[in-house]
Design a protein around this motif. Structure first.
Motif, mmCIF file in Angstrom:
data_model
loop_
_atom_site.group_PDB
_atom_site.id
_atom_site.type_symbol
_atom_site.label_atom_id
_atom_site.label_comp_id
_atom_site.label_asym_id
_atom_site.label_seq_id
_atom_site.Cartn_x
_atom_site.Cartn_y
_atom_site.Cartn_z
ATOM 1 N N ILE A 157 44.036 -32.217 102.357
ATOM 2 C CA ILE A 157 42.950 -33.087 101.902
ATOM 3 C C ILE A 157 42.343 -33.804 103.106
ATOM 4 O O ILE A 157 43.057 -34.386 103.928
ATOM 5 N N VAL A 158 41.045 -33.765 103.199
ATOM 6 C CA VAL A 158 40.325 -34.426 104.292
ATOM 7 C C VAL A 158 40.119 -35.895 103.925
ATOM 8 O O VAL A 158 39.551 -36.200 102.868
ATOM 9 N N VAL A 159 40.567 -36.784 104.793
ATOM 10 C CA VAL A 159 40.441 -38.220 104.555
ATOM 11 C C VAL A 159 39.337 -38.788 105.432
ATOM 12 O O VAL A 159 39.349 -38.626 106.655
ATOM 13 N N VAL A 160 38.376 -39.447 104.786
ATOM 14 C CA VAL A 160 37.273 -40.103 105.481
ATOM 15 C C VAL A 160 37.348 -41.593 105.189
ATOM 16 O O VAL A 160 37.465 -41.996 104.025
ATOM 17 N N LEU A 161 37.278 -42.400 106.226
ATOM 18 C CA LEU A 161 37.320 -43.849 106.076
ATOM 19 C C LEU A 161 35.950 -44.458 106.307
ATOM 20 O O LEU A 161 35.144 -43.934 107.077
ATOM 21 N N TYR A 216 38.247 -38.411 109.560
ATOM 22 C CA TYR A 216 36.941 -38.886 110.012
ATOM 23 C C TYR A 216 36.769 -40.355 109.639
ATOM 24 O O TYR A 216 37.399 -40.850 108.687
ATOM 25 N N VAL A 217 35.900 -41.024 110.395
ATOM 26 C CA VAL A 217 35.564 -42.414 110.117
ATOM 27 C C VAL A 217 34.048 -42.565 110.190
ATOM 28 O O VAL A 217 33.419 -42.079 111.145
ATOM 29 N N VAL A 218 33.470 -43.225 109.184
ATOM 30 C CA VAL A 218 32.051 -43.581 109.206
ATOM 31 C C VAL A 218 31.966 -45.083 109.457
ATOM 32 O O VAL A 218 32.524 -45.879 108.700
ATOM 33 N N THR A 219 31.297 -45.476 110.513
ATOM 34 C CA THR A 219 31.154 -46.896 110.828
ATOM 35 C C THR A 219 29.794 -47.402 110.363
ATOM 36 O O THR A 219 28.798 -46.686 110.413
ATOM 37 N N GLY A 220 29.767 -48.638 109.887
ATOM 38 C CA GLY A 220 28.497 -49.230 109.457
ATOM 39 C C GLY A 220 28.002 -48.666 108.135
ATOM 40 O O GLY A 220 28.782 -48.377 107.222
ATOM 41 N N TRP A 221 26.695 -48.489 108.031
ATOM 42 C CA TRP A 221 26.063 -48.051 106.786
ATOM 43 C C TRP A 221 26.497 -46.622 106.453
ATOM 44 O O TRP A 221 26.367 -45.719 107.277
ATOM 45 N N GLY A 222 26.952 -46.398 105.224
ATOM 46 C CA GLY A 222 27.414 -45.070 104.840
ATOM 47 C C GLY A 222 26.519 -44.338 103.874
ATOM 48 O O GLY A 222 26.792 -43.182 103.527
ATOM 49 N N ASP A 223 25.429 -44.960 103.428
ATOM 50 C CA ASP A 223 24.604 -44.385 102.357
ATOM 51 C C ASP A 223 24.091 -42.987 102.685
ATOM 52 O O ASP A 223 24.038 -42.118 101.810
ATOM 53 N N VAL A 224 23.708 -42.771 103.937
ATOM 54 C CA VAL A 224 23.178 -41.473 104.361
ATOM 55 C C VAL A 224 24.241 -40.652 105.073
ATOM 56 O O VAL A 224 24.383 -39.445 104.828
ATOM 57 N N LEU A 274 28.101 -36.055 106.069
ATOM 58 C CA LEU A 274 29.393 -35.645 106.606
ATOM 59 C C LEU A 274 30.155 -34.797 105.591
ATOM 60 O O LEU A 274 30.755 -33.763 105.943
ATOM 61 N N CYS A 275 30.139 -35.210 104.321
ATOM 62 C CA CYS A 275 30.829 -34.433 103.288
ATOM 63 C C CYS A 275 30.247 -33.023 103.166
ATOM 64 O O CYS A 275 30.995 -32.037 103.000
ATOM 65 N N GLY A 276 28.932 -32.930 103.231
ATOM 66 C CA GLY A 276 28.300 -31.616 103.157
ATOM 67 C C GLY A 276 28.741 -30.709 104.297
ATOM 68 O O GLY A 276 28.987 -29.511 104.103
ATOM 69 N N GLU A 277 28.870 -31.263 105.496
ATOM 70 C CA GLU A 277 29.302 -30.475 106.642
ATOM 71 C C GLU A 277 30.767 -30.072 106.517
ATOM 72 O O GLU A 277 31.161 -28.959 106.895
ATOM 73 N N ILE A 278 31.597 -30.972 105.980
ATOM 74 C CA ILE A 278 33.012 -30.646 105.783
ATOM 75 C C ILE A 278 33.168 -29.510 104.767
ATOM 76 O O ILE A 278 33.958 -28.583 104.964
ATOM 77 N N PRO A 329 32.233 -30.706 111.391
ATOM 78 C CA PRO A 329 31.894 -31.787 112.329
ATOM 79 C C PRO A 329 32.855 -31.808 113.522
ATOM 80 O O PRO A 329 34.073 -31.655 113.354
ATOM 81 N N LEU A 330 32.300 -32.001 114.699
ATOM 82 C CA LEU A 330 33.119 -32.011 115.907
ATOM 83 C C LEU A 330 33.654 -33.403 116.226
ATOM 84 O O LEU A 330 34.752 -33.539 116.752
ATOM 85 N N MET A 331 32.873 -34.415 115.900
ATOM 86 C CA MET A 331 33.262 -35.778 116.227
ATOM 87 C C MET A 331 34.057 -36.395 115.074
ATOM 88 O O MET A 331 33.772 -36.153 113.900
ATOM 89 N N LYS A 332 35.051 -37.217 115.426
ATOM 90 C CA LYS A 332 35.843 -37.897 114.406
ATOM 91 C C LYS A 332 35.132 -39.139 113.886
ATOM 92 O O LYS A 332 35.136 -39.422 112.684
ATOM 93 N N VAL A 333 34.512 -39.894 114.772
ATOM 94 C CA VAL A 333 33.850 -41.150 114.399
ATOM 95 C C VAL A 333 32.349 -40.921 114.332
ATOM 96 O O VAL A 333 31.734 -40.429 115.285
ATOM 97 N N HIS A 334 31.752 -41.294 113.186
ATOM 98 C CA HIS A 334 30.320 -41.083 112.959
ATOM 99 C C HIS A 334 29.658 -42.434 112.693
ATOM 100 O O HIS A 334 30.012 -43.128 111.728
ATOM 101 N N ALA A 335 28.731 -42.806 113.550
ATOM 102 C CA ALA A 335 28.012 -44.069 113.380
ATOM 103 C C ALA A 335 27.040 -43.941 112.221
ATOM 104 O O ALA A 335 26.207 -43.015 112.189
ATOM 105 N N GLY A 336 27.138 -44.852 111.262
ATOM 106 C CA GLY A 336 26.276 -44.789 110.087
ATOM 107 C C GLY A 336 24.816 -44.992 110.428
ATOM 108 O O GLY A 336 24.461 -45.887 111.193
ATOM 109 N N VAL A 337 23.992 -44.153 109.838
ATOM 110 C CA VAL A 337 22.541 -44.262 110.020
ATOM 111 C C VAL A 337 21.981 -45.216 108.980
ATOM 112 O O VAL A 337 22.293 -45.104 107.791
#
Length: 492
Positions: free
Chosen positions: A85-89, A109-117, A122-126, A132-140
């Motif tokens: 199971i893929v865990v995203v925080l 994976y971790v999404v920082t900041g705004w997660g709406d977009v 990220l889920c679609g790519e998973i 996804p190559l990067m573990k930490v994704h800055a929220g847009v």
């Protein structure tokens, strides 16, 4: 089902607004996504079992200061028994100082900041690639008009039994260094007509309690008036089925137009959370807090004397440059203004907040474990800080609870802070406890203390608050929508 959204709420009555925002904005993945909320204190094995019952491919966890320790245990166990199971925080706790946190190390994976977009992308790519190559994704941060509002996702059970959190805006223009909102550039409003249409739909479904999480409800007065008029119209149309609204208020910005609207609300319909934090100008400058203390005090006094608003006013002990003596002076000043509750907080070092820049100059020492409470600083040593922590706890049990409405002014006398600190020290010396003190025992101890002070008529005083004798029938509660704690203040 592919995606499960989850978090550990502080109480069952708290419904997660963040999870519902994510679900509302999942786009093509919405039909593959579900929400499963838990409550802190639940058994980790049982939570894992319930998560696995959904057979998800991705689990997204909302991580906050109050749940990070238990969520870390949950993620660790989940990855042990179901490593596929893929865990995203996401959430404020993992959005700063991310890589050093054990929970982030456990997650995929971790999404920082705004997660709406960013979270749906990220889920679609998973699920569908490319991985996804990067573990930490800055929220847009998208335009506010592009964010789907989540209020239709409150269930009928939520509406009937839980607090409904709503927001007419996000962000904050102020830079108070103890607050995560200090990192915001400004406040961003949702379209007010769209928002009120959502509130209309909630009300039509039976919602009567609305808790606004906006940091600055009264920043834009025209918008504030529109929102208040919405609730006034509901009160006028259905006085026997009242609504209740809770707002955070900037204390020194209360123009006449807003006062006129506030004055129209009946008892039990409106509550304000008002942040004073400190009346000390030097401390305010240290933490980049801009506040006109004269206007703030005058506005609180006006609200007490000319409105039916239930007021919770916040003070924070432990701020850089605040001594016990200056805090006591501010506390006494605030008590004299007459708010229903003084929310006595102890400074916490939220991850990412600028308050950390004062660590060396002011000798700030914080607990390394959540909620990262200050333990000592240059002006307040550890034993004294612990006395303040106990003061805050006993203050909540006695003064804020609404169960000692007549006793409290007598207990405080002419020197409120010093008097209650003496009571707090005595109470701790006689109980060695700050929790699990039964109400009847607390009342008996309070009576004993007052008698030692030579106060006359203590039994009658306690009886007036319903202690020691059979309580008289309570005065009619002005609004059935008002929370129980507020109702006790109102009935008094």
């Amino acid at each position: 089902m592919s995606i499960l959204l989850s978090t550990l709420n502080a109480r069952y009555t708290h419904a997660s607004l963040g999870l519902r925002y994510l679900l509302a904005n999942m786009g093509e993945l919405k039909n593959e996504t579900r929400i499963q909320e838990f409550v802190i204190g639940a058994k980790t094995t049982e939570m894992v079992e319930r998560i696995l019952a959904y057979a998800p491919r991705i689990v997204g966890f909302g991580v906050y200061i109050w749940n990070v320790e238990e969520t870390t245990k949950l993620v660790a166990m989940l990855k042990r028994v179901a490593p596929h199971i893929v865990v995203v925080l996401g959430g404020p706790e993992v959005s700063h100082e991310t890589n050093e946190q054990p929970i982030a190390q456990l997650a995929d994976y971790v999404v920082t900041g705004w997660g709406d977009v960013t979270f749906p992308k990220l889920c679609g790519e998973i699920l569908h690639g490319p991985k996804p190559l990067m573990k930490v994704h800055a929220g847009v941060q998208p335009p506010m008009a592009d964010i789907a509002l989540p209020y239709a996702l409150y269930s009928d059970d939520d509406i009937a039994h839980r607090t409904l959190y709503v927001e007419a805006s996000r962000g904050c223009p102020f830079k108070c260094e103890f607050c995560l909102s200090a990192l915001d550039k400004t406040a961003w409003p949702f379209d007010i007509d769209t928002f009120l249409a959502e509130m209309e739909a909630l009300h039509a479904r039976g919602a009567r309690v609305f808790k606004f999480v906006d940091r600055t409800f009264n920043l834009n007065i025209k918008t504030s008036l529109k929102i208040m008029q919405f609730f006034l119209d509901k009160l006028a149309a259905n006085p026997e089925d009242p609504v209740y609204a809770h707002f955070e208020l900037v204390p020194d910005h209360l123009p006449d137009a807003l006062k006129e609207g506030i004055a129209k609300f009946p008892p039990g319909a409106l509550q304000f959370e008002i942040g004073i934090q400190s009346f000390n100008p030097t401390v305010q400058a240290n933490i980049s807090r801009k506040q006109d203390n004269g206007k703030a005090a005058a506005n609180i006094r006006w609200l007490c004397e000319h409105s039916h608003v239930h007021m919770h006013v916040d003070l924070i002990a432990g701020l850089p440059g605040e001594t016990v003596e200056s805090f006591a002076e501010g506390f006494d000043k605030l008590w004299a203004l007459g708010p229903h509750e003084i929310q006595f907080g102890i400074l916490k070092r939220l991850r990412g907040t600028p308050i950390i820049r004062h660590t060396e100059a002011f000798g700030l020492v914080f607990d390394p474990h959540p909620p990262y409470t200050i333990l000592a600083n240059r002006d307040i040593d550890f034993p004294t800080m612990q006395r303040l922590v106990r003061f805050a706890r006993y203050w909540d049990l006695v003064a804020n609870s609404g169960r000692f409405t007549h006793v409290t002014p007598v207990l405080l006398g002419e020197r409120p802070f010093a008097s209650f600190m003496a009571f707090s020290d005595w109470l701790y010396a006689n109980t060695d406890a700050t929790h699990r003190i039964a109400l009847d025992r607390l009342a008996a101890l309070t009576g004993k203390y007052l008698r030692q002070l030579g106060i006359e008529g203590v039994d009658a005083l306690l009886a007036s608050d319903g202690h020691g004798v059979k309580q008289k029938a309570a005065a009619p509660v002005p609004s059935l929508a008002a929370p129980q704690r507020q109702a006790r203040h109102l009935a008094a």
